[in-house]
Enzyme design. Structure first.
Site, PDB file in Angstrom:
ATOM      1  N   LEU A 117      34.299  38.481  42.708  1.00  0.00           N
ATOM      2  CA  LEU A 117      35.430  39.301  42.247  1.00  0.00           C
ATOM      3  C   LEU A 117      35.069  40.784  42.124  1.00  0.00           C
ATOM      4  O   LEU A 117      34.077  41.139  41.485  1.00  0.00           O
ATOM      5  CB  LEU A 117      35.897  38.766  40.887  1.00  0.00           C
ATOM      6  CG  LEU A 117      37.203  39.373  40.355  1.00  0.00           C
ATOM      7  CD1 LEU A 117      38.390  38.940  41.183  1.00  0.00           C
ATOM      8  CD2 LEU A 117      37.412  39.015  38.898  1.00  0.00           C
ATOM      9  N   GLY A 143      55.027  46.357  42.393  1.00  0.00           N
ATOM     10  CA  GLY A 143      54.878  46.808  43.773  1.00  0.00           C
ATOM     11  C   GLY A 143      54.954  48.316  43.957  1.00  0.00           C
ATOM     12  O   GLY A 143      55.384  48.774  45.019  1.00  0.00           O
ATOM     13  N   SER A 144      54.531  49.090  42.977  1.00  0.00           N
ATOM     14  CA  SER A 144      54.569  50.545  43.181  1.00  0.00           C
ATOM     15  C   SER A 144      53.539  50.978  44.229  1.00  0.00           C
ATOM     16  O   SER A 144      53.777  51.923  44.980  1.00  0.00           O
ATOM     17  CB  SER A 144      54.363  51.303  41.863  1.00  0.00           C
ATOM     18  OG  SER A 144      53.059  51.141  41.373  1.00  0.00           O
ATOM     19  N   ASN A 145      52.409  50.275  44.310  1.00  0.00           N
ATOM     20  CA  ASN A 145      51.454  50.566  45.395  1.00  0.00           C
ATOM     21  C   ASN A 145      52.041  50.175  46.741  1.00  0.00           C
ATOM     22  O   ASN A 145      51.878  50.896  47.725  1.00  0.00           O
ATOM     23  CB  ASN A 145      50.134  49.839  45.149  1.00  0.00           C
ATOM     24  CG  ASN A 145      49.264  50.578  44.148  1.00  0.00           C
ATOM     25  OD1 ASN A 145      48.682  51.614  44.473  1.00  0.00           O
ATOM     26  ND2 ASN A 145      49.197  50.067  42.933  1.00  0.00           N
ATOM     27  N   MET A 196      48.084  38.892  41.591  1.00  0.00           N
ATOM     28  CA  MET A 196      47.355  38.439  40.401  1.00  0.00           C
ATOM     29  C   MET A 196      46.864  36.995  40.529  1.00  0.00           C
ATOM     30  O   MET A 196      46.994  36.192  39.597  1.00  0.00           O
ATOM     31  CB  MET A 196      48.240  38.600  39.156  1.00  0.00           C
ATOM     32  CG  MET A 196      48.689  40.031  38.909  1.00  0.00           C
ATOM     33  SD  MET A 196      47.322  41.213  38.851  1.00  0.00           S
ATOM     34  CE  MET A 196      46.657  40.810  37.245  1.00  0.00           C
ATOM     35  N   HIS A 230      41.521  48.237  42.835  1.00  0.00           N
ATOM     36  CA  HIS A 230      41.164  47.842  41.471  1.00  0.00           C
ATOM     37  C   HIS A 230      41.168  49.089  40.595  1.00  0.00           C
ATOM     38  O   HIS A 230      40.611  50.121  40.979  1.00  0.00           O
ATOM     39  CB  HIS A 230      39.775  47.194  41.472  1.00  0.00           C
ATOM     40  CG  HIS A 230      39.353  46.742  40.114  1.00  0.00           C
ATOM     41  ND1 HIS A 230      39.878  45.625  39.509  1.00  0.00           N
ATOM     42  CD2 HIS A 230      38.491  47.281  39.215  1.00  0.00           C
ATOM     43  CE1 HIS A 230      39.345  45.487  38.315  1.00  0.00           C
ATOM     44  NE2 HIS A 230      38.501  46.473  38.104  1.00  0.00           N
TER      45      HIS A 230
END
Ligand code: GRF
Length: 194
Positions: free
Chosen positions: A146, A14-16, A92, A111
């Site tokens: 995707l 969760g750094s973003n 994910m 991405h």
């Protein structure tokens, strides 16, 4: 000021998410992070959300027989919390077409590549193996195919002669932390203006 009620979907560190939480502290930021949803109970991003006083929900995907059943639970949780915009940040799981179509124009992802190059996994190693001069990250709308939705924002970094997939990944991650809050700001402002 009204802010777009935003959920962040995570599976891990969760750094973003942290970069987005930090950016959303600004009084003029157009999105409020109202919910963090994880498919993994151990995701460190849940601790980050709790530290920021944000509501968290865990929906373990293993508890559901089908992708559609899991997605339906997520959809219900998001709608119960009056979520208007969904941000995937290291989530994910592949989402079903039904979920993606239900959130069309309200679902974004980051991405780690310069899309349309290197959709899917192992992007850093693939960029190095191809001898590319640069790599980067892309924030894009999510569509059923995707990593193929329209690009919102992209940033690049040179690939250095001594880069390993790990060193490149670390640099791209720092770039992501700049890009994602900026892209979310842009998208949320556009929703407020609708
Ligand atoms: C990022 O590299 C993002 O591009 C990819 O998953 C990773 C999540 O990292 N989709 P973090 O959990 O935000 O640290």
């Amino acid at each position: 000021m009204r802010r777009v009620q935003t959920a962040v979907l995570i599976s891990g560190n969760g750094s973003n998410l942290q970069a987005i939480i930090d950016a959303a502290q600004a009084s003029d930021y157009p999105a409020e992070i109202a919910l963090v949803l994880s498919n993994k109970a151990q995701a460190y991003g849940l601790t980050r959300a709790e530290n920021a006083g944000i509501t968290t929900i865990v929906i373990p995907h293993g508890n559901y027989a089908t992708r559609e059943a899991f997605d339906q639970m997520m959809d219900a949780a998001l709608r119960n919390h009056d979520i208007e915009l969904v941000v995937m940040a290291g989530f994910m799981r592949i989402l079903s077409d039904r979920f993606v179509n239900g959130w069309a124009g309200r679902l974004i992802n980051i991405h780690p590549s310069l899309l349309p190059k290197y959709k899917g996994l192992d992007t850093h190693a693939r960029a190095i193996a191809s001898g590319d001069a640069e790599h980067g990250a892309t924030v894009h709308w999510v569509t059923p195919e995707l990593d193929s939705g329209e690009i919102i924002l992209q940033g690049s970094t040179p690939i250095l002669a001594n880069d390993t997939p790990e060193s490149l990944k670390a640099r791209v991650h720092l770039l992501e932390h700049q890009l994602y809050p900026a892209a979310l700001k842009h998208v949320a402002a556009a929703i407020l203006a609708q």
